[in-house]
Design a protein around this motif. Structure first.
Motif, short mmCIF file in Angstrom:
data_model
loop_
_atom_site.label_atom_id
_atom_site.label_comp_id
_atom_site.label_asym_id
_atom_site.label_seq_id
_atom_site.Cartn_x
_atom_site.Cartn_y
_atom_site.Cartn_z
N TRP A 228 8.48 -12.34 0.02
CA TRP A 228 7.63 -12.86 -1.05
C TRP A 228 6.20 -13.08 -0.55
O TRP A 228 5.23 -12.81 -1.26
N LYS A 229 6.08 -13.59 0.68
CA LYS A 229 4.75 -13.86 1.21
C LYS A 229 3.94 -12.58 1.36
O LYS A 229 2.74 -12.55 1.02
N VAL A 230 4.57 -11.51 1.81
CA VAL A 230 3.86 -10.23 1.95
C VAL A 230 3.42 -9.72 0.58
O VAL A 230 2.30 -9.24 0.39
N ALA A 231 4.31 -9.82 -0.40
CA ALA A 231 3.97 -9.34 -1.74
C ALA A 231 2.85 -10.18 -2.36
O ALA A 231 1.99 -9.63 -3.07
N LEU A 232 2.82 -11.46 -2.09
CA LEU A 232 1.77 -12.31 -2.65
C LEU A 232 0.43 -12.08 -1.97
O LEU A 232 -0.62 -12.06 -2.63
N SER A 233 0.43 -11.93 -0.67
CA SER A 233 -0.82 -11.81 0.07
C SER A 233 -1.42 -10.41 0.00
O SER A 233 -2.65 -10.26 -0.03
N GLU A 234 -0.59 -9.37 -0.06
CA GLU A 234 -1.10 -8.00 -0.04
C GLU A 234 -1.21 -7.39 -1.43
O GLU A 234 -2.16 -6.68 -1.73
N GLN A 235 -0.21 -7.62 -2.28
CA GLN A 235 -0.17 -6.97 -3.60
C GLN A 235 -0.50 -7.92 -4.74
O GLN A 235 -0.63 -7.46 -5.89
N TYR A 236 -0.58 -9.23 -4.48
CA TYR A 236 -0.80 -10.23 -5.53
C TYR A 236 0.21 -10.04 -6.67
O TYR A 236 -0.14 -9.99 -7.84
N SER A 237 1.46 -9.93 -6.29
CA SER A 237 2.53 -9.60 -7.24
C SER A 237 2.87 -10.81 -8.10
O SER A 237 3.19 -11.89 -7.59
N LEU A 238 2.82 -10.63 -9.41
CA LEU A 238 3.24 -11.68 -10.33
C LEU A 238 4.75 -11.85 -10.32
O LEU A 238 5.26 -12.96 -10.52
N ARG A 239 5.45 -10.76 -10.09
CA ARG A 239 6.91 -10.84 -10.03
C ARG A 239 7.35 -11.68 -8.83
O ARG A 239 8.25 -12.52 -8.94
N ALA A 240 6.71 -11.45 -7.70
CA ALA A 240 7.04 -12.27 -6.53
C ALA A 240 6.61 -13.73 -6.74
O ALA A 240 7.29 -14.65 -6.29
N MET A 241 5.49 -13.93 -7.42
CA MET A 241 5.06 -15.29 -7.70
C MET A 241 6.07 -16.03 -8.57
O MET A 241 6.32 -17.22 -8.38
#
Length: 773
Positions: A228-241
């Motif tokens: 989740w941290k990688v998706a939030l920091s690199e892709q700014y993923s709303l799904r991961a958020m």
């Protein structure tokens, strides 16, 4: 003649009507979706029951009858008939070009939708004010969702088998109010991603580098948090958020007693810590990436609240902010509280529309800021959050922030000691800054609270009782007067506020006069030596106000009244008591009265305060005339205090002179004599400089600019004050070091006693073991 619409109604229709209708339509759509899903589940269960019981001939007429009822009017159907099953929803041909929502509404029936629209229209017309309408809209939506939730809970009693089936196959249906709306985040995330990135992501998915999706495992692990941290920091993923917020909600309620079921479970302390750091650190960054906040020069922050993305993220924001508030209620670690408060500061622009959440947030943050036992860094972080909220909020919310802050300050200043005094001063200095953000609101709130202090003083004077003075002579009242003196000193001074040309240009300047009158009335309420420390506290507050705002306040008479008291005009009693700390007492103990220790302390305070008062006007052109009456009074007191017996002199002006009964305190008398010398030297200095001017008293500009380029320290009295301040600072530093050494010594003694007790306990256990052998 039709009734004319109110101004609040017109304002509501202009600014809030469109958003209100959109919100209510969304609520109606959500309720319709849940009804459709529940009816489909009921139909499937009824079909299975019909096949297992082999009652086709009996069930067929019932199915036709239920279909006829559904086609005629579904709204007249009872709950028992609805869950009895065996009917199909009436199918209608979908017209070409119709949207998905329209087809759903056609299958349910237009009557239900019309009823919702009528209810929305009638409620909108009955609104009286825009502020009240926002709260009512939130409550209406919550009531509708709460009603649907109660219907599903009632299903457990009416049809336990069907309720159990829903729990096993579709548990999210029973918790629709929190999780169902979050499913739309995935659609927004896909709509925002460009086609090129979608193709690239499809290629990455083939090699196993896909974006984190909904995890089937309910147990949160380190690997999940890292993904989740990688998706939030690199892709700014709303799904991961979304997944992080759901897991964070579980972490916030991990020690609560509620029986609410959450999507995830957490059992490892390492996972709990890593999840908190990830959620608090990365969620605000993702929100800023998708919904950037634009700040104007005046400090107002604007976010596209009318966009589809914001409306979709609203449930996530509510869940996240509510979870943070619940987490802060159970936190006790200072670094964790500081981290949580820091993460809330960038989140404030997104939750300005959540009035209930903001109300709880303000109270909780003010409680942390006003808690004198909290860490200083944590309290400063709490104040930064309060200030940020006051800057970006509207006037009504800003007024609520100021009122809550003052109430928290009064509550936190109830107990004053050596340990709590630095924290109280921190609250005074930081809280005073808030009243300058909006001078108009600062004036209204300041006027209301200063008037409240005046009412307490008036009631104590006009209706005196045995304990009426206690409403005035307490730490909260004294600290309140000192707080308002700091507010006016900060925002009515050209030295601290560069936008002011003169002190009178500040909107808060009219509050100086009532505050001075209240302070002078309070310090003279009980003119006994017992409450001289309180008189000195209020005099210092007025001195600060006079010095910064260049307002003349007659403080010499209340200080000279102390000289005429028996504690300074008669010989003191010997005593071995330690010196009294005037900074943390309002009332002198009885054991100190008429003692030499108390007399020396009073003389030191008088010399300092009188010198500070005259130093405020040491450069004024009328200083020689200003010091004439006080100098005469001080010379008379010195003559009576240090007189020798002169019984035969009938022309003696006082009884003390005839009998020679002075205070016989050379230290006190010499300090007052030194002050007289400095006043005389400063008067001569001003007279010498005044003789060189060429303008007369009628030239107001020349009088105001007299010795403007000369600093106070260059005058004889100013140099004397500078030396006194340095000696006082050195003395306070020595006392503070001694206090720290004393606390360390006591801590070592307690530690040694605990160690001895542990050794004795171990020895007793060993002896018991030997006896048993």
């Amino acid at each position: 003649m039709p009734r004319r619409a109110k101004k609040a109604t017109k304002k509501f229709e202009k600014y809030h009507l469109k958003d209100t209708i959109a919100k209510r339509k969304e609520g109606a759509k959500i309720k319709q979706r849940q009804q459709i899903r529940a009816k489909q589940q009921a139909r499937n269960v009824a079909d299975k029951t019909k096949a297992s019981d082999n009652e086709d001939e009996i069930a067929a007429p019932q199915v036709k009858e239920n279909r006829a009822i559904a086609e005629n009017d579904l709204s007249k159907m009872s709950v028992d008939e609805f869950f009895r099953g065996g009917f199909d929803l009436p199918e209608q041909k979908k017209r070409k070009g119709a949207s998905k929502d329209e087809s759903i509404s056609q299958r349910i029936g237009k009557r239900k939708r019309d009823v919702v629209a009528d209810e929305a229209g009638t409620s909108i017309q009955n609104e009286d004010s825009s502020a009240q309408s926002d709260n009512e809209l939130d409550s209406d939506e919550e009531d509708r969702l709460e009603g649907h939730r109660q219907d599903l809970e009632a299903l457990a009693d009416r049809d336990p088998e069907f309720f159990k089936y829903l729990q096993e196959n579709d548990a999210e249906l029973l918790h629709f109010s929190e999780d169902a709306e979050m499913a739309e985040v995935d659609a927004v995330n896909e709509e925002e991603t460009p086609k090129k990135k979608l193709r690239k992501r499809e290629g990455e998915q083939r090699v196993g580098m896909e974006e984190p999706d909904v995890d089937d495992d309910s147990e949160v692990s380190i690997a999940m948090v890292n993904k989740w941290k990688v998706a939030l920091s690199e892709q700014y993923s709303l799904r991961a958020m979304r997944q992080v917020i759901l897991a964070f909600r579980t972490a916030a309620h991990i020690n609560s007693d509620d029986e609410k079921e959450h999507k995830y479970t957490i059992s490892s302390p390492e996972v709990y810590h890593e999840l908190l750091v990830t959620a608090l650190g990365h969620v605000p960054k993702v929100l800023d990436h998708h919904l950037p906040a634009k700040e104007s020069k005046s400090g107002r922050v604007r976010i596209a609240t009318d966009s589809k993305k914001y409306r979709t993220l609203t449930p996530l924001l509510k869940t996240y902010s509510t979870a943070i508030l619940h987490l802060m209620e159970n936190l006790s670690d200072a670094p964790t509280i500081k981290l949580t408060l820091s993460s809330l500061i960038p989140l404030l622009p997104y939750i300005l529309s959540f009035k209930k959440v903001l109300k709880d947030l303000i109270k909780m943050t003010v409680n942390i800021w006003s808690d004198t036992s909290s860490d200083e860094a944590t309290r400063i972080t709490a104040f930064l959050l309060i200030r940020r909220l006051a800057v970006i909020s509207d006037p009504s919310l800003r007024e609520a922030v100021l009122r809550t802050t003052y109430q928290g300050f009064v509550r936190g200043s109830r107990i004053t000691s050596v340990h709590t005094l630095p924290g109280i001063n921190l609250m005074k200095n930081s809280g005073a800054e808030l009243w300058g953000l909006d001078s108009n609101i600062g004036y209204t709130t300041g006027f209301a609270y200063i008037r409240q202090l005046a009412v307490h003083l008036r009631s104590s004077i006009t209706h005196p009782t045995k304990d009426s003075y206690k409403t005035i002579y307490n730490w909260q009242y004294v600290h309140s007067l000192d707080f308002w003196s700091r507010v006016l000193s900060t925002h009515c001074s050209p030295h601290t506020n560069s936008t002011l040309k003169t002190p009178s240009a500040s909107p808060l300047h009219p509050l100086i006069y009532p505050l001075v009158q209240i302070s002078l009335g309070a310090l003279r309420l009980i003119p006994t030596p017992t409450y001289f420390p309180l008189r000195f506290h209020l005099t210092r507050a007025l001195l600060r106000l006079s010095r910064t705002t260049e307002t003349y306040i007659p403080l010499a008479p209340p200080l000279l009244e102390v000289l005429s008291s028996p504690d300074l005009s008669k010989p003191p009693k010997p005593s071995t008591l330690p010196p009294l700390d005037f900074s943390i007492v309002l009332r002198a103990p009885k054991t100190y009265l008429r003692t030499r220790v108390y007399q020396d302390g009073l003389g030191q305070q008088l010399q300092e305060l009188l010198a500070e008062f005259f130093a405020c006007w040491s450069k004024h052109i009328a200083f020689p005339e200003l010091v004439i009456p006080p100098s005469v009074a001080l010379k008379r007191w010195l003559k009576s205090a240090s007189s020798i017996p002169s019984r035969g002199n009938k022309n003696a002006s006082a009884k003390a002179e005839r009998e020679g009964k002075g205070n016989k305190n050379a230290k006190l008398n010499s300090s007052i004599s030194l002050l007289l010398q400095k006043l005389s030297a400063n008067a001569q200095y001003i007279e010498g400089r005044r003789a060189q001017v060429s303008f007369g008293p009628s030239d107001r500009g020349g009088v105001d600019h007299f010795l403007r380029d000369v600093s106070v320290e260059e005058t004889p009295l100013g140099a004397f004050i500078e030396g006194m301040r340095r000696q006082k600072e050195e003395k306070e530093q020595v006392l503070q070091e001694g206090r720290k050494e004393e606390e360390a010594r006591k801590w070592r003694e307690r530690r040694g006693k605990d160690r001895v007790a542990d050794e004795i306990e171990v020895d007793m256990d060993v002896e018991d073991g030997e006896e048993s052998e």
